[in-house]
Motif scaffolding. Structure first.
Motif, mmCIF file in Angstrom:
data_model
loop_
_atom_site.group_PDB
_atom_site.id
_atom_site.type_symbol
_atom_site.label_atom_id
_atom_site.label_comp_id
_atom_site.label_asym_id
_atom_site.label_seq_id
_atom_site.Cartn_x
_atom_site.Cartn_y
_atom_site.Cartn_z
ATOM 1 N N UNK A 1 35.966 36.708 28.509
ATOM 2 C CA UNK A 1 34.846 35.762 28.831
ATOM 3 C C UNK A 1 33.496 35.859 27.864
ATOM 4 N N UNK A 2 32.762 34.730 28.039
ATOM 5 C CA UNK A 2 31.781 34.949 27.259
ATOM 6 C C UNK A 2 30.556 35.398 27.954
ATOM 7 N N UNK A 3 29.565 36.185 27.099
ATOM 8 C CA UNK A 3 27.978 36.613 27.528
ATOM 9 C C UNK A 3 27.095 35.918 26.723
ATOM 10 N N UNK A 4 26.106 35.310 27.497
ATOM 11 C CA UNK A 4 25.084 34.710 26.737
ATOM 12 C C UNK A 4 24.150 35.494 25.856
ATOM 13 N N UNK A 5 24.090 35.214 24.419
ATOM 14 C CA UNK A 5 23.591 36.216 23.783
ATOM 15 C C UNK A 5 22.408 35.385 22.838
ATOM 16 N N UNK B 1 21.867 34.693 18.572
ATOM 17 C CA UNK B 1 23.197 34.556 17.749
ATOM 18 C C UNK B 1 23.569 33.404 17.644
ATOM 19 N N UNK B 2 24.416 32.902 16.758
ATOM 20 C CA UNK B 2 24.929 31.502 16.584
ATOM 21 C C UNK B 2 25.708 30.977 18.005
ATOM 22 N N UNK B 3 26.475 32.083 18.669
ATOM 23 C CA UNK B 3 27.307 31.640 19.658
ATOM 24 C C UNK B 3 27.078 32.727 20.736
ATOM 25 N N UNK B 4 27.858 32.664 21.625
ATOM 26 C CA UNK B 4 27.822 33.748 22.722
ATOM 27 C C UNK B 4 29.096 35.137 22.329
ATOM 28 N N UNK B 5 28.775 36.354 22.467
ATOM 29 C CA UNK B 5 29.525 37.491 22.460
ATOM 30 C C UNK B 5 30.750 37.245 23.252
ATOM 31 N N UNK B 6 31.885 38.000 23.058
ATOM 32 C CA UNK B 6 33.004 37.576 23.769
ATOM 33 C C UNK B 6 33.524 39.300 24.296
ATOM 34 N N UNK B 7 33.696 39.303 25.789
ATOM 35 C CA UNK B 7 34.066 40.639 26.158
ATOM 36 C C UNK B 7 35.414 40.560 27.034
ATOM 37 N N UNK C 1 24.561 46.569 29.493
ATOM 38 C CA UNK C 1 23.964 45.136 28.971
ATOM 39 C C UNK C 1 24.166 44.103 29.997
ATOM 40 N N UNK C 2 23.205 43.389 30.261
ATOM 41 C CA UNK C 2 23.114 42.409 31.302
ATOM 42 C C UNK C 2 24.137 41.333 31.056
ATOM 43 N N UNK C 3 24.906 40.536 32.042
ATOM 44 C CA UNK C 3 25.717 39.748 32.054
ATOM 45 C C UNK C 3 27.115 39.987 31.885
ATOM 46 N N UNK C 4 27.374 41.366 31.783
ATOM 47 C CA UNK C 4 28.968 41.619 31.704
ATOM 48 C C UNK C 4 29.432 41.761 33.095
ATOM 49 N N UNK D 1 33.568 44.934 24.174
ATOM 50 C CA UNK D 1 33.077 43.490 23.216
ATOM 51 C C UNK D 1 34.711 43.399 22.567
ATOM 52 N N UNK D 2 34.819 42.176 22.475
ATOM 53 C CA UNK D 2 35.998 41.736 21.701
ATOM 54 C C UNK D 2 35.331 40.902 20.423
ATOM 55 N N UNK D 3 34.472 40.291 20.405
ATOM 56 C CA UNK D 3 33.874 39.500 19.243
ATOM 57 C C UNK D 3 32.326 39.341 19.216
ATOM 58 N N UNK D 4 31.592 39.627 18.032
ATOM 59 C CA UNK D 4 30.312 39.481 18.101
ATOM 60 C C UNK D 4 29.946 38.521 17.413
ATOM 61 N N UNK D 5 29.205 37.559 18.217
ATOM 62 C CA UNK D 5 28.706 36.344 17.591
ATOM 63 C C UNK D 5 27.881 36.407 16.362
ATOM 64 N N UNK D 6 27.890 35.715 15.384
ATOM 65 C CA UNK D 6 27.134 35.931 14.132
ATOM 66 C C UNK D 6 25.556 36.103 14.407
ATOM 67 N N UNK D 7 24.999 37.182 13.751
ATOM 68 C CA UNK D 7 23.427 37.304 13.813
ATOM 69 C C UNK D 7 22.848 37.219 12.425
#
Length: 414
Positions: free
Chosen positions: A151-155, A158-164, A202-205, A212-218
């Motif tokens: 699932x995605x967590x608002x970030x 970042x370019x998008x959302x991190x995925x957990x 981390x909030x939102x988890x 973390x599966x995918x770290x959206x670009x910073x």
């Protein structure tokens, strides 16, 4: 990624025993399943920003000895190892030293290869850098999302959302259960997650332990375009993908240092099981941690003893191996500045023992049998060294056989 030239292992008469190994996940000694006489081994590799210290060497020597035991027992081995050449610690070191992160990684990978070659370590057949399989890892993350395990967590920023990864969903809908690899209490898992790259606060988890599966670009960080957006992989999923692409599912042994039991090996297994429907490995084997000057060797503390510095100062690689092999691989112990001197004296004593004339020499075949029995008992190198001490102090009837056995089984040149 290229590896290094393999050592030559002498052929020995007869055949060794298949070793019993301590499976961390089951907390017992057992013979891991080896279908068709082919052992498949995956060992987590370095993050290339400060290699190779004796803690690294102790871990990789453990799995070098494991492969030697399997090969002596007539078992074919296939070995895979990754390189975590994109991760926060690497980027932090590059920034702190004002060095390009790719140049730092390339330099340290080269040093690691050199150290492993000089130490006589068996190289992996599959030596894979994370940056070589970014798209494949991203595709696995996309599949986990499609299966409902991510699932995605608002970030912000970042370019998008991190995925957990969704632990609770995985426990309900896959064969994996939290604690399958790491037999720890929940409170200990929370503590280790915070200490070892997790972010339990981390909030939102959905679950504090969700990894973390995918770290959206910073901005200012390396990133790649991928099927799940621009960014880079999380730590655990990289090994899930690299291991299963190299070895398939349910391979023989997943190995590494004791500090990888949780969260890394727990969630590597979780991701792989959720993707494939089968367990990642039959057994999980872990080497103990090495201390120096009263504390575990760590880059943050700076109490590291580097293999390259010992070798460049004239240390015999076989003496370094003996200094490490004097400790059972599952033990936690402390290296002292005198350990290399002790190991060097042992090496010279063995070399002298090969030429010792004796009226009552030890049977070299009997010594070989004893060495094989100790090796089969959870790689008990401490007993092997004691056996050789006694035999070579007495003298042996076939010095060449003993020299070959020490080379083949321990990687020590006499």
């Amino acid at each position: 990624m290229r590896t290094w030239t393999p050592p030559v292992l002498p052929e020995l008469p007869g055949e060794g025993l298949t070793p019993k190994l301590f499976n961390t996940a089951k907390q017992r000694l057992e013979h891991p399943a080896i279908p068709d006489g082919r052992a498949l081994l995956y060992v987590c590799g370095i993050t290339p920003y400060d290699a190779t210290h004796l803690g690294h060497a102790f871990t990789y020597l453990t799995f070098d000895i494991m492969q030697r035991a399997w090969r002596d027992a007539g078992i074919e081995t296939v070995y895979a190892q990754n390189i975590t050449d994109i991760d926060d610690p690497l980027l932090e070191r590059a920034n702190a030293t004002n060095v390009d992160w790719q140049e730092l990684a390339e330099e340290q990978i080269g040093l690691f290869r050199s150290d492993m070659h000089r130490m006589g370590m068996i190289p992996p057949e599959h030596y894979v850098a994370v940056t070589e399989q970014i798209i494949e890892i991203a595709e696995a993350v996309r599949e986990l999302k499609q299966l409902g395990f991510a699932y995605e967590v608002p970030t912000e920023g970042a370019v998008g959302h991190d995925i957990y990864f969704d632990i609770d969903e995985a426990q309900q809908s896959s064969q994996w259960r939290l604690g399958d690899v790491a037999p720890y209490e929940h409170s200990i898992m929370l503590q280790l997650s915070a200490e070892r790259g997790g972010d339990p606060e981390r909030p939102g988890k959905r679950n504090a332990l969700d990894p973390l599966l995918w770290r959206s670009a910073r901005e200012g960080e390396p990133s790649w375009e991928s099927p799940v957006g621009e960014g880079r992989p999380g730590w655990h999923v990289e090994c899930s993908v690299i291991a299963t692409r190299a070895l398939g599912g349910a391979f023989t042994v997943q190995g590494g240092g004791e500090d990888l039991v949780f969260p890394h090996h727990e969630f590597t297994a979780a991701h792989a099981t959720a993707l494939s429907g089968t367990p990642l490995a039959h057994a999980y084997c872990h080497a103990g941690l090495v201390s120096y000057q009263g504390h575990k060797m760590s880059k943050s503390r700076g109490n590291l003893v580097f293999v390259s510095k010992l070798l460049n100062a004239g240390a015999d690689p076989s003496a370094i191996r003996l200094g490490l092999l004097a400790h059972h691989y599952r033990s936690e112990w402390e290296w002292s500045d005198g350990d290399l001197e002790v190991a060097t004296r042992r090496l010279k004593g063995w070399q002298q023992g090969l030429t010792r004339q004796s009226d009552d020499p030890a049977s070299s075949l009997a010594v070989l049998q004893q060495l094989r029995a100790a090796l089969a008992n959870d790689l008990d190198t401490t007993v092997m060294l004691a056996t050789l001490d006694a035999a070579l102090d007495r003298g042996v009837d076939d010095p060449q056989l003993i020299a070959d056995a020490v080379s083949a089984l321990l990687g020590v040149t006499l």
